[in-house]
Scaffold this active site. Structure first.
Site, PDB file in Angstrom:
ATOM      1  N   ASP A 168       0.827  -1.217   0.000  1.00 50.18           N
ATOM      2  CA  ASP A 168       0.000   0.000   0.000  1.00 50.18           C
ATOM      3  C   ASP A 168       0.860   1.264   0.000  1.00 50.18           C
ATOM      4  O   ASP A 168       2.009   1.261   0.442  1.00 50.18           O
ATOM      5  CB  ASP A 168      -0.924   0.010   1.214  1.00 50.18           C
ATOM      6  CG  ASP A 168      -0.156   0.034   2.533  1.00 50.18           C
ATOM      7  OD1 ASP A 168       0.838  -0.710   2.647  1.00 50.18           O
ATOM      8  OD2 ASP A 168      -0.529   0.795   3.444  1.00 50.18           O
ATOM      9  N   GLU A 169       0.279   2.331  -0.463  1.00 50.99           N
ATOM     10  CA  GLU A 169       0.801   3.697  -0.347  1.00 50.99           C
ATOM     11  C   GLU A 169       2.265   3.813  -0.767  1.00 50.99           C
ATOM     12  O   GLU A 169       3.027   4.577  -0.179  1.00 50.99           O
ATOM     13  CB  GLU A 169       0.620   4.205   1.092  1.00 50.99           C
ATOM     14  CG  GLU A 169      -0.842   4.301   1.504  1.00 50.99           C
ATOM     15  CD  GLU A 169      -1.027   4.754   2.936  1.00 50.99           C
ATOM     16  OE1 GLU A 169      -1.961   5.525   3.188  1.00 50.99           O
ATOM     17  OE2 GLU A 169      -0.251   4.304   3.805  1.00 50.99           O
ATOM     18  N   SER A 170       2.644   3.084  -1.797  1.00 54.39           N
ATOM     19  CA  SER A 170       4.020   3.170  -2.289  1.00 54.39           C
ATOM     20  C   SER A 170       4.077   4.248  -3.372  1.00 54.39           C
ATOM     21  O   SER A 170       4.320   3.979  -4.552  1.00 54.39           O
ATOM     22  CB  SER A 170       4.470   1.805  -2.836  1.00 54.39           C
ATOM     23  OG  SER A 170       5.866   1.752  -2.967  1.00 54.39           O
TER      24      SER A 170
END
Length: 538
Positions: free
Chosen positions: A349-351
């Site tokens: 996530d949220e990379s």
């Protein structure tokens, strides 16, 4: 004489308040018990069974599987009753029977309870089912059983039948031990709490920008350096492999499967601070800087500073380096050796600073490594942009469109919408703990939803289960964990266990008001939601 009568009456009332003699009260009909999660069906017979110190416990089936559950019951009952219940080979009256039915058609976790005047029988096809039945039986006993105040007299339990089974096979809770570190004993306390509500998966978020929490022997600096801090600059900490195995074994004793998560390729600053060779050249943002600004580039291969803030999205592993995949392989291999459950969570996530053309092949390679070691991958819903391996589960937390991408590849989804299940969200604007970037989540918000209603393209057959995460940016100790978990975890546990058609807010809220007496007996630090009409306790 009149004074003595008054004193006697006062002592009687006081005793009832402490639960000292409440055990001898008339049995409550089964259908009027405040069981959470709500069972599939409950039928009253109108009589009562009397649990006394002479009640015998009987195992029918493989005693090696049944006796540990009987031991849990013995340990549970003794502090509040003084009953030293004994196991017997056989008996027909004043007995509690725990039966494993070898030819049963019951699904995993399903159980039945039959109560008449002479016996209680819990039946299931496996240990998990018996354990779930025991948790329901626990809630048929007085609230005082959750404490250590000694009661007197027999315990009357209404007669009848309970048939019960889970709506979803996976009923999870996630604890973030990376933002703030929690001790082994704190994690075990959480296991005790969630097991009461038939939660059967514990997802441990073991790494993030602020800390690396699991010993990896082939990469020792992950904990020596990466585990040395936490949000706000505390000393952090980590679990040795022996401590992690102890947590896993303790969870197994409560029929809970541990799912370890190593978040990647983003949320990885603690790893980059330990091993600069994993760094593609992205540094920690300075205070006040825009975290996704690509002008904040560092030197390729240089270790980053440790990070104690709560911004997200600025870190990434070097996706084009062979050393990165050796790192991932070693970490997964050592985790697999310690983890008997089927899943390894790879994050994803949220990379935000990982280009999509780099992110997709990374996720595919990480999945392949998990598969190579005989496990299945779990990942946050962004992983569905990659080609998913057979059996990979996408955890829907943010975007339904990502969950649909996974479903269209023939994969299942785990439902964890941030607006409904994130226990780190504030209850409302007046509660001090938590954040509210996703939503304020009051008790009724946590209850009044269904996994099949999140998106028209997400059908019941696409859903593996429900998981409720507790992120720990603002959570620092056991009491704060309890406050954020309860009462919302009870609500989400019922969403995960009980069929949609059997659930309604009015029933749940009335049951919960009575159920909180158990939390009082436990000394639980729970939030008294104004969504419930609280009665003054006399």
């Amino acid at each position: 004489m009149k004074i003595l009568k008054i004193l006697s009456s006062t002592l009687l009332i006081f005793s009832f308040g402490l639960g000292i003699i409440s055990c001898s009260e008339k049995a409550i009909p089964l259908s009027e018990n405040h069981i959470i999660p709500k069972p599939f069906s409950v039928t009253d017979d109108g009589g009562s069974f009397a649990l006394t110190g002479e009640t015998k416990l009987i195992a029918l089936g493989n005693s090696a599987d049944i006796n540990p559950i009987i031991s849990i019951f013995q340990t549970m009952v003794k502090p509040s009753t003084g009953f030293n219940l004994q196991i017997a080979e056989s008996g027909e009256s004043n007995v509690i029977v725990f039966e494993l039915e070898s030819a049963s058609q019951k699904i995993a976790g399903e159980y039945g309870i039959e109560i008449d005047e002479s016996s209680i029988k819990i039946t299931a096809s496996n240990g998990e089912g018996l354990f779930n039945g025991l948790q329901t039986l626990r809630q048929l006993l007085p609230a005082s059983v959750e404490g250590s105040t000694l009661s007197k007299g027999k315990i009357n339990i209404g007669t009848g039948q309970i048939q019960d089974k889970p709506e979803y096979a996976y009923r999870g809770f996630m604890l973030d031990v990376a933002r703030h570190f929690f001790s082994v004993e704190d994690v075990k306390h959480v296991i005790d709490l969630i097991s009461k509500y038939k939660i059967n998966f514990l997802h441990l978020h073991l790494s993030d920008d602020q800390g690396w929490r699991i010993e990896i022997k082939s990469w020792p600096l992950l904990t020596e350096i990466g585990g040395k801090t936490e949000v706000g600059g505390g000393e952090g900490g980590f679990y040795t492999q022996e401590q992690y195995k102890d947590i896993v074994a303790y969870a197994q004793s409560k029929f809970i499967t541990v799912v370890p998560e190593i978040d990647m390729p983003g949320h990885t600053n603690s790893a980059l601070a330990a091993y600069g060779q994993l760094n593609p050249g992205i540094t920690v943002p300075e205070k006040g800087a825009v975290p996704f600004d690509r002008t904040n580039l560092g030197v390729d291969g240089m270790a980053t500073p440790l990070y104690t803030g709560i911004e997200v999205g600025f870190s990434t592993l070097a996706t084009n380096k062979d050393i990165t995949y050796q790192f991932v392989d070693d970490v997964i291999r050592e985790l697999v050796d310690m983890t008997p459950g089927p899943y390894i969570h790879i994050g994803g996530d949220e990379s935000h600073v990982t280009k999509i053309e780099d992110y997709i092949p990374f996720i595919e390679k990480a999945q392949a490594i998990v598969t190579k070691y005989g496990k299945k991958s779990l990942g946050w819903d962004e992983v569905a942009h990659a080609k998913l391996e057979n059996g990979t589960v996408a955890q829907y937390w943010a975007k339904a469109e990502n969950a649909v991408l996974a479903i269209n590849q023939g994969n299942q989804v785990l439902i964890s919408p941030a607006t409904k299940t994130y226990l780190d969200m504030q209850y409302d604007s007046t509660t001090q703990l938590g954040l509210h970037w996703a939503a304020y989540i009051e008790l009724d918000d946590a209850y009044n939803w269904d996994p099949t209603e999140m998106d028209a393209a997400i059908k019941r057959e696409n859903i593996l289960g429900v998981e409720s995460p507790l992120w720990s940016e603002t959570i620092t100790n056991r009491e704060e964990i309890e406050f954020m978990m309860f009462p919302r975890l009870a609500a989400i546990a019922e969403v995960a266990w009980t069929k949609k058609e059997l659930r309604n807010w009015e029933s749940f809220s009335e049951r919960l008001k009575k159920h909180t007496a158990r939390w009082d007996a436990m000394g639980l630090n729970y939030y008294k939601s104004p969504r419930l009409v609280w009665e003054e306790k006399k």
